[in-house]
Design a protein around this motif. Structure first.
Motif, short mmCIF file in Angstrom:
data_model
loop_
_atom_site.label_atom_id
_atom_site.label_comp_id
_atom_site.label_asym_id
_atom_site.label_seq_id
_atom_site.Cartn_x
_atom_site.Cartn_y
_atom_site.Cartn_z
N ARG A 165 0.84 -1.20 0.00
CA ARG A 165 0.00 0.00 0.00
C ARG A 165 0.88 1.25 0.00
O ARG A 165 1.97 1.25 0.53
CB ARG A 165 -0.89 0.06 1.25
CG ARG A 165 -1.92 -1.03 1.36
CD ARG A 165 -3.05 -0.82 0.34
NE ARG A 165 -4.09 -1.80 0.48
CZ ARG A 165 -4.11 -3.00 -0.07
NH1 ARG A 165 -3.09 -3.41 -0.79
NH2 ARG A 165 -5.12 -3.82 0.10
N GLU A 166 0.35 2.32 -0.56
CA GLU A 166 1.04 3.60 -0.52
C GLU A 166 0.96 4.18 0.88
O GLU A 166 -0.03 3.99 1.59
CB GLU A 166 0.39 4.59 -1.49
CG GLU A 166 0.61 4.26 -2.94
CD GLU A 166 0.02 5.32 -3.86
OE1 GLU A 166 -0.46 6.37 -3.38
OE2 GLU A 166 0.05 5.09 -5.08
N VAL A 167 2.01 4.90 1.25
CA VAL A 167 2.05 5.59 2.53
C VAL A 167 2.32 7.06 2.22
O VAL A 167 3.20 7.38 1.41
CB VAL A 167 3.15 5.02 3.44
CG1 VAL A 167 3.22 5.80 4.75
CG2 VAL A 167 2.91 3.54 3.71
N GLY A 168 1.58 7.94 2.86
CA GLY A 168 1.70 9.37 2.58
C GLY A 168 2.32 10.16 3.71
O GLY A 168 2.54 9.65 4.81
N VAL A 169 2.56 11.43 3.42
CA VAL A 169 3.17 12.34 4.38
C VAL A 169 2.30 12.47 5.63
O VAL A 169 1.07 12.40 5.56
CB VAL A 169 3.46 13.72 3.74
CG1 VAL A 169 2.18 14.50 3.48
CG2 VAL A 169 4.44 14.52 4.59
N ASN A 170 2.95 12.62 6.77
CA ASN A 170 2.33 12.79 8.09
C ASN A 170 1.64 11.55 8.62
O ASN A 170 1.05 11.60 9.69
CB ASN A 170 1.37 13.99 8.13
CG ASN A 170 2.11 15.30 8.07
OD1 ASN A 170 3.24 15.41 8.54
ND2 ASN A 170 1.51 16.30 7.46
N GLU A 171 1.72 10.44 7.90
CA GLU A 171 1.19 9.19 8.46
C GLU A 171 2.20 8.65 9.46
O GLU A 171 3.41 8.73 9.25
CB GLU A 171 0.96 8.14 7.37
CG GLU A 171 -0.25 8.38 6.52
CD GLU A 171 -0.61 7.15 5.69
OE1 GLU A 171 -0.93 6.10 6.29
OE2 GLU A 171 -0.57 7.26 4.45
N THR A 172 1.71 8.08 10.54
CA THR A 172 2.56 7.37 11.49
C THR A 172 2.52 5.91 11.11
O THR A 172 1.44 5.32 11.02
CB THR A 172 2.08 7.58 12.94
OG1 THR A 172 2.15 8.98 13.25
CG2 THR A 172 2.94 6.80 13.91
N ILE A 173 3.68 5.35 10.87
CA ILE A 173 3.72 3.94 10.53
C ILE A 173 4.30 3.15 11.70
O ILE A 173 5.08 3.66 12.49
CB ILE A 173 4.52 3.65 9.23
CG1 ILE A 173 5.96 4.10 9.35
CG2 ILE A 173 3.87 4.29 8.04
CD1 ILE A 173 6.82 3.63 8.21
#
Length: 144
Positions: free
Chosen positions: A65-73
């Motif tokens: 999956r794509e992960v975007g800016v400001n997401e906490t992983i």
């Protein structure tokens, strides 16, 4: 030992398509490994004193999956394979988005290197025992 690393995706982690660049996934996994090693008493200072460090032979990433800016992983770490003495190993990381959806799986295979001799090495017995406290995966395999 179970270990979970959490990190926030920053602007510098993005690619031209505005999602997390491929190498940033590897950076998050590497940080998760360094933190768990530190918690197990295998800090960078200990490695420097012993002139030993981790070395990777192989790194494989499956992007889900794509992960975007400001997401906490969230990054999990588990031992997938290892020699009994911990001298050769494989670690699996799973990276999850904030909503719990798995974004990637990273598998690294590695060993220890004597940084002065530039040859493969083993950890002292006590530290090897500490390393073997990384949580083992359900499909863990001891290698010869």
């Amino acid at each position: 030992m179970s270990h979970v690393f959490k990190g926030k995706v920053m602007w510098a982690h993005l690619d031209a398509n505005m999602h997390m660049r491929h190498s940033a996934y590897a950076d998050f996994a590497a940080q998760a490994r360094i933190e768990i090693l530190d918690e197990l008493g295998l800090s960078m200072k200990v490695f420097q004193k012993l002139h030993i460090g981790p070395i990777l032979f192989r790194e494989e990433t499956t992007y889900l999956r794509e992960v975007g800016v400001n997401e906490t992983i969230t990054v999990t770490t588990e031992l997938l394979k290892s020699k009994k003495d911990g001298s050769r190993w494989a670690i699996r990381h799973e990276l999850f988005k904030e909503d719990g959806v798995k974004a990637a799986v990273i598998i690294v295979e590695g060993a220890w290197i004597d940084v002065l001799k530039r040859k493969l090495a083993t950890l002292p017995d006590e530290l090897a025992d500490h390393f073997m406290h990384i949580r083992k995966s359900a499909d863990f395999e001891e290698i010869a």
